[in-house]
Design an enzyme around this catalytic site. Structure first.
Site, PDB file in Angstrom:
ATOM      1  N   TYR A  18       0.862  -1.112  -0.647  1.00  0.00           N
ATOM      2  CA  TYR A  18      -0.081   0.069   0.418  1.00  0.00           C
ATOM      3  C   TYR A  18       0.851   1.318  -0.280  1.00  0.00           C
ATOM      4  O   TYR A  18       1.173   2.198   0.341  1.00  0.00           O
ATOM      5  CB  TYR A  18      -1.166  -0.322   0.740  1.00  0.00           C
ATOM      6  CG  TYR A  18      -1.838  -1.197   1.657  1.00  0.00           C
ATOM      7  CD1 TYR A  18      -3.202  -1.221   0.720  1.00  0.00           C
ATOM      8  CD2 TYR A  18      -2.665  -2.394   1.990  1.00  0.00           C
ATOM      9  CE1 TYR A  18      -4.220  -1.906   0.065  1.00  0.00           C
ATOM     10  CE2 TYR A  18      -2.599  -3.117   1.822  1.00  0.00           C
ATOM     11  CZ  TYR A  18      -4.030  -3.270   1.081  1.00  0.00           C
ATOM     12  OH  TYR A  18      -4.887  -4.224   1.276  1.00  0.00           O
ATOM     13  N   TYR A 146     -11.642  -7.029   6.518  1.00  0.00           N
ATOM     14  CA  TYR A 146     -10.414  -7.714   6.196  1.00  0.00           C
ATOM     15  C   TYR A 146     -10.145  -9.270   5.550  1.00  0.00           C
ATOM     16  O   TYR A 146     -10.046 -10.341   6.272  1.00  0.00           O
ATOM     17  CB  TYR A 146      -9.500  -7.242   6.827  1.00  0.00           C
ATOM     18  CG  TYR A 146      -8.173  -7.279   5.622  1.00  0.00           C
ATOM     19  CD1 TYR A 146      -8.073  -6.568   4.030  1.00  0.00           C
ATOM     20  CD2 TYR A 146      -7.081  -8.226   5.504  1.00  0.00           C
ATOM     21  CE1 TYR A 146      -7.141  -6.637   2.776  1.00  0.00           C
ATOM     22  CE2 TYR A 146      -6.321  -8.775   4.348  1.00  0.00           C
ATOM     23  CZ  TYR A 146      -6.003  -7.795   3.681  1.00  0.00           C
ATOM     24  OH  TYR A 146      -5.139  -7.994   2.712  1.00  0.00           O
ATOM     25  N   ASP A 247     -13.433 -17.149   8.176  1.00  0.00           N
ATOM     26  CA  ASP A 247     -10.973 -16.708   8.221  1.00  0.00           C
ATOM     27  C   ASP A 247     -10.557 -16.125   8.812  1.00  0.00           C
ATOM     28  O   ASP A 247     -10.259 -15.671  10.221  1.00  0.00           O
ATOM     29  CB  ASP A 247     -11.286 -15.690   6.959  1.00  0.00           C
ATOM     30  CG  ASP A 247      -9.614 -14.531   6.529  1.00  0.00           C
ATOM     31  OD1 ASP A 247      -9.194 -15.303   6.982  1.00  0.00           O
ATOM     32  OD2 ASP A 247     -10.037 -13.762   6.138  1.00  0.00           O
ATOM     33  N   LYS A 276      -1.397 -16.887   7.353  1.00  0.00           N
ATOM     34  CA  LYS A 276      -0.259 -16.462   8.578  1.00  0.00           C
ATOM     35  C   LYS A 276       0.488 -16.809  10.390  1.00  0.00           C
ATOM     36  O   LYS A 276       1.566 -17.386   9.402  1.00  0.00           O
ATOM     37  CB  LYS A 276      -1.215 -14.883   9.694  1.00  0.00           C
ATOM     38  CG  LYS A 276      -1.802 -13.937   8.467  1.00  0.00           C
ATOM     39  CD  LYS A 276      -1.688 -12.616   9.025  1.00  0.00           C
ATOM     40  CE  LYS A 276      -2.237 -11.263   7.949  1.00  0.00           C
ATOM     41  NZ  LYS A 276      -2.847 -11.561   7.776  1.00  0.00           N
TER      42      LYS A 276
HETATM   43  C1  PLP Z   1      -4.213 -11.966   6.288  1.00  0.00           C
HETATM   44  C2  PLP Z   1      -5.403 -11.764   5.453  1.00  0.00           C
HETATM   45  C3  PLP Z   1      -5.521 -12.115   5.142  1.00  0.00           C
HETATM   46  C4  PLP Z   1      -4.611 -12.281   3.469  1.00  0.00           C
HETATM   47  O1  PLP Z   1      -3.512 -12.819   3.524  1.00  0.00           O
HETATM   48  P1  PLP Z   1      -2.057 -12.335   2.865  1.00  0.00           P
HETATM   49  O2  PLP Z   1      -2.087 -13.934   3.151  1.00  0.00           O
HETATM   50  O3  PLP Z   1      -1.909 -11.551   3.126  1.00  0.00           O
HETATM   51  O4  PLP Z   1      -2.822 -12.839   1.532  1.00  0.00           O
HETATM   52  C5  PLP Z   1      -7.079 -12.475   4.248  1.00  0.00           C
HETATM   53  N1  PLP Z   1      -7.320 -12.393   5.648  1.00  0.00           N
HETATM   54  C6  PLP Z   1      -7.095 -12.251   7.403  1.00  0.00           C
HETATM   55  C7  PLP Z   1      -8.105 -12.038   7.487  1.00  0.00           C
HETATM   56  C8  PLP Z   1      -5.954 -11.552   6.892  1.00  0.00           C
HETATM   57  O5  PLP Z   1      -5.924 -11.103   8.284  1.00  0.00           O
END
Ligand code: PLP
Length: 434
Positions: A18, A146, A247, A276
């Protein structure tokens, strides 16, 4: 190359997340990282409050994780996954199935979180297609979410934060409802799920899945909401024949105080995304889990298979270090570590609530958030943090930390006191101007 040359070339040629390439701010060259400290090219050490965006839960350069990677490199770093399998992937899949909520027992490995979200959305669509309900092809989600930066994921991010207007003509159109009311401990009120239920009732014929970040909305606003709300939403999904996609890319592996945020609510999603911290912050890797029923239905559908297969799927090196990271989580008593950080964050950050430039302080698990009254100037405040010896990267009005679980109480105190000192100086200097 001197650090100054490195920074200049970086500004000339290299995109950052970004970031502007027109007037890029200088980035800080890091030469190594150990435990909870980053070492800059000039020798300065910073206490890391970010765990490299939720990932480095065991700290940097962990000898056990390094050894697992060295061992795996000497066997094979990578091999294709089409028609081939290997012990690191199979072992990891079995362990994830055992750790995650009941029912999730089929594992799809991918190379990043955004791809895991794409895979989850595609699974939901292919499932309904295989059920002869192909019209169920839209997502339902909550604002302030997100889910990543690829197009499918971006389309379910908060429309404002995610700048949907910029991509309006190419983004798939989904349904949005307001984010749940804030507060992990907030008792559920009668109207809290009304908008969600209304949307489900009205559009159930076209909604494939509800996708959300359980309990903690991360990059879309660092908001916490209650397990009761999540439980209610999960119940509505069943009632209206809508899948639930959790997620857990940010929350997974203990960050929120439960191993998975869904565990706070004893919710069993139909599809779960992990990423992550899955490799302890060493490599890019992710997984999407689903149920036997969904996997079987997809596999008996028109395509007879799930239509996805990344080149680096189930990368053995990433699987090996993910297994090692799970070993560490089990051996190190992650719950105790996270509870310790939680206590420290409460003690050290809570008092800031009384400051005139602080709007809110919230803490959950090993996450601490100070919401200030005005959007901070990242260029100015980042420099002040570094001068104070801490690595914190705020966005908007949010100054937040999610430290490595291994951070000692002493380092946590240095980190939090550094943050409060910088905020006092920053607002001392700037609030008069604004
Ligand atoms: C960081 C994140 C993503 C995306 O993961 P990337 O490895 O950056 O593509 C998706 N969902 C959540 C909740 C996140 O924190």
């Amino acid at each position: 190359m001197t650090p100054a040359q490195l920074i200049a070339l970086d500004q000339q040629h290299v995109w950052h997340p970004y970031a502007s390439m027109d007037s890029p701010p200088p980035a800080y060259p890091v030469v190594s990282a150990h435990g909870v400290r980053l070492t800059l090219a000039d020798g300065q050490e910073l206490i890391d409050g970010m765990a490299s965006w939720w990932c480095a839960v065991h700290g940097y350069n962990h000898p056990y994780l390094n050894a697992a990677m060295h061992q795996q490199i000497s066997d094979m770093s990578h091999v294709m996954f089409g028609g081939i399998t290997h012990a690191p992937a199979v072992t990891l899949a079995k362990r994830l199935v055992d750790l995650t909520p009941k029912g999730l027992d089929k594992v799809f490995f991918a190379d990043s979180g955004s791809v895991a979200v794409e895979v989850a959305i595609k699974m939901a669509l292919q499932y309904w297609h295989s059920q002869h309900q192909a019209k169920k092809n839209r997502m339902l989600t909550i604002r302030n979410g997100y889910h990543g930066d690829t197009f499918g994921a971006m389309a379910v991010c908060d429309p404002v934060n995610g700048m949907h207007s910029l991509f309006a003509s190419v983004l798939p159109q989904h349904h949005f409802v307001d984010a749940p009311p804030m507060g992990f401990d907030r008792p559920l009120e009668t109207d809290d799920l009304t908008e969600l239920e209304d949307k489900m009732r009205q559009y159930q014929h076209e909604i494939a899945a509800l996708i959300l970040e359980p309990i903690v909305q991360g990059a879309g606003g660092m908001r916490f909401y209650s397990p009761q709300w999540l439980r209610g939403a999960a119940k509505l999904c069943k009632q209206y024949n809508i899948l639930l996609i959790a997620d857990e890319i940010a929350t997974g592996f203990g960050r929120s105080g439960a191993l998975f945020a869904c565990d706070h609510a004893q919710v069993q999603p139909d599809i779960m995304c992990l990423g992550k911290a899955i490799t302890g912050g060493t490599m890019s890797f992710a997984a999407t889990l689903t149920t036997h029923e969904i996997a079987t239905s997809i596999s008996r559908g028109e395509a007879s298979c799930f239509m996805h297969g990344p080149t680096f799927m189930a990368n053995p090196l990433a699987c090996a270090v993910a297994n090692a990271s799970l070993d560490l989580l089990e051996q190190s008593d992650w719950k105790n570590q996270v509870d310790g950080i939680n206590k420290g964050l409460h003690q050290l950050l809570r008092p800031a609530i009384d400051l005139p430039y602080v709007e809110d302080v919230r803490v959950l698990g090993a996450i601490g958030v100070i919401q200030v009254t005005q959007t901070v100037d990242l260029g100015i405040i980042q420099k002040m943090f570094v001068e104070d010896g801490v690595w914190v990267r705020p966005f908007g009005k949010l100054v937040y930390v999610m430290p490595p679980y291994v951070m000692s109480p002493e380092d946590l105190a240095l980190l939090c006191k550094g943050i409060l000192r910088v905020l006092a100086r920053y607002f001392g200097q700037h609030h008069a101007i604004n």
